[in-house]
Design a protein around this motif. Structure first.
Motif, mmCIF file in Angstrom:
data_model
loop_
_atom_site.group_PDB
_atom_site.id
_atom_site.type_symbol
_atom_site.label_atom_id
_atom_site.label_comp_id
_atom_site.label_asym_id
_atom_site.label_seq_id
_atom_site.Cartn_x
_atom_site.Cartn_y
_atom_site.Cartn_z
ATOM 1 N N CYS A 6 0.846 -1.187 0.000
ATOM 2 C CA CYS A 6 0.000 0.000 0.000
ATOM 3 C C CYS A 6 0.885 1.243 0.000
ATOM 4 O O CYS A 6 2.071 1.177 0.318
ATOM 5 C CB CYS A 6 -0.942 0.013 1.197
ATOM 6 N N HIS A 8 1.091 5.241 1.410
ATOM 7 C CA HIS A 8 0.546 6.217 2.354
ATOM 8 C C HIS A 8 1.463 7.425 2.418
ATOM 9 O O HIS A 8 2.679 7.308 2.181
ATOM 10 C CB HIS A 8 0.398 5.609 3.761
ATOM 11 N N ARG A 91 -1.098 4.950 13.319
ATOM 12 C CA ARG A 91 0.154 5.460 12.748
ATOM 13 C C ARG A 91 1.305 5.182 13.696
ATOM 14 O O ARG A 91 1.126 5.073 14.910
ATOM 15 C CB ARG A 91 0.065 6.976 12.519
ATOM 16 N N GLU A 107 5.847 10.453 0.511
ATOM 17 C CA GLU A 107 5.036 9.265 0.259
ATOM 18 C C GLU A 107 5.858 8.008 0.519
ATOM 19 O O GLU A 107 7.013 7.932 0.132
ATOM 20 C CB GLU A 107 4.556 9.283 -1.193
#
Length: 148
Positions: A6, A8, A91, A107
């Motif tokens: 993924c 994030h 997080r 990113e």
């Protein structure tokens, strides 16, 4: 088992979201340290549960004391390791030195690799993945030669 990937954002404080599908395997405390993939554009971070860290640390601890180069790797891995607590939003806060090492700015791409996740700067992952793809057939042949 940690699988999938993924992307994030890394927020301004250096926090990265850990997907909920991985949190059960990782637990509330995640150990993050430098990856073992080499330098240059292959720099990433390894993140693992306390149990996976204990296993990994045990293997590092079994390295021969007289092998200075292996002990240097052990020193770097332990000196740069940090325990990161998941916050209520899922997080973790990555330390400045680890973010700088991996080039994490805006990113991050997170890759599930069995008992650990790898945290890459997204552009570095794209380049590394392209290099992997160029020689993937040869790597598959190597796996077949050892019976995998």
């Amino acid at each position: 088992m940690l699988i999938g990937s993924c992307v994030h954002n890394v927020d301004t404080k250096g926090r990265i979201f850990i997907p909920s599908k991985w949190r059960d395997d990782l637990g509330n405390t995640i150990i993050v340290t430098r990856g073992l993939l080499g330098g240059g554009e292959s720099k990433c971070l390894f993140a693992m549960s306390l149990a996976a860290w204990a296993d990994f640390a045990g293997r590092l601890s079994s390295l021969p004391e007289a092998d200075v180069s292996l002990q240097d790797v052990r020193r770097v891995m332990f000196a740069n390791a940090c325990d990161c607590e998941l916050d209520k939003q899922g997080r973790i806060l990555i330390s400045n030195p680890l973010r700088e090492y991996a080039g994490l700015t805006a990113e991050a791409t997170l890759i599930g690799v069995d008992t650990r996740i790898e945290i890459w700067a997204s552009d570095a992952w794209e380049k590394h993945n392209a290099r992997i793809s160029e020689h993937y057939d040869a790597k598959l042949e190597k796996l077949a030669s050892i019976g995998v």
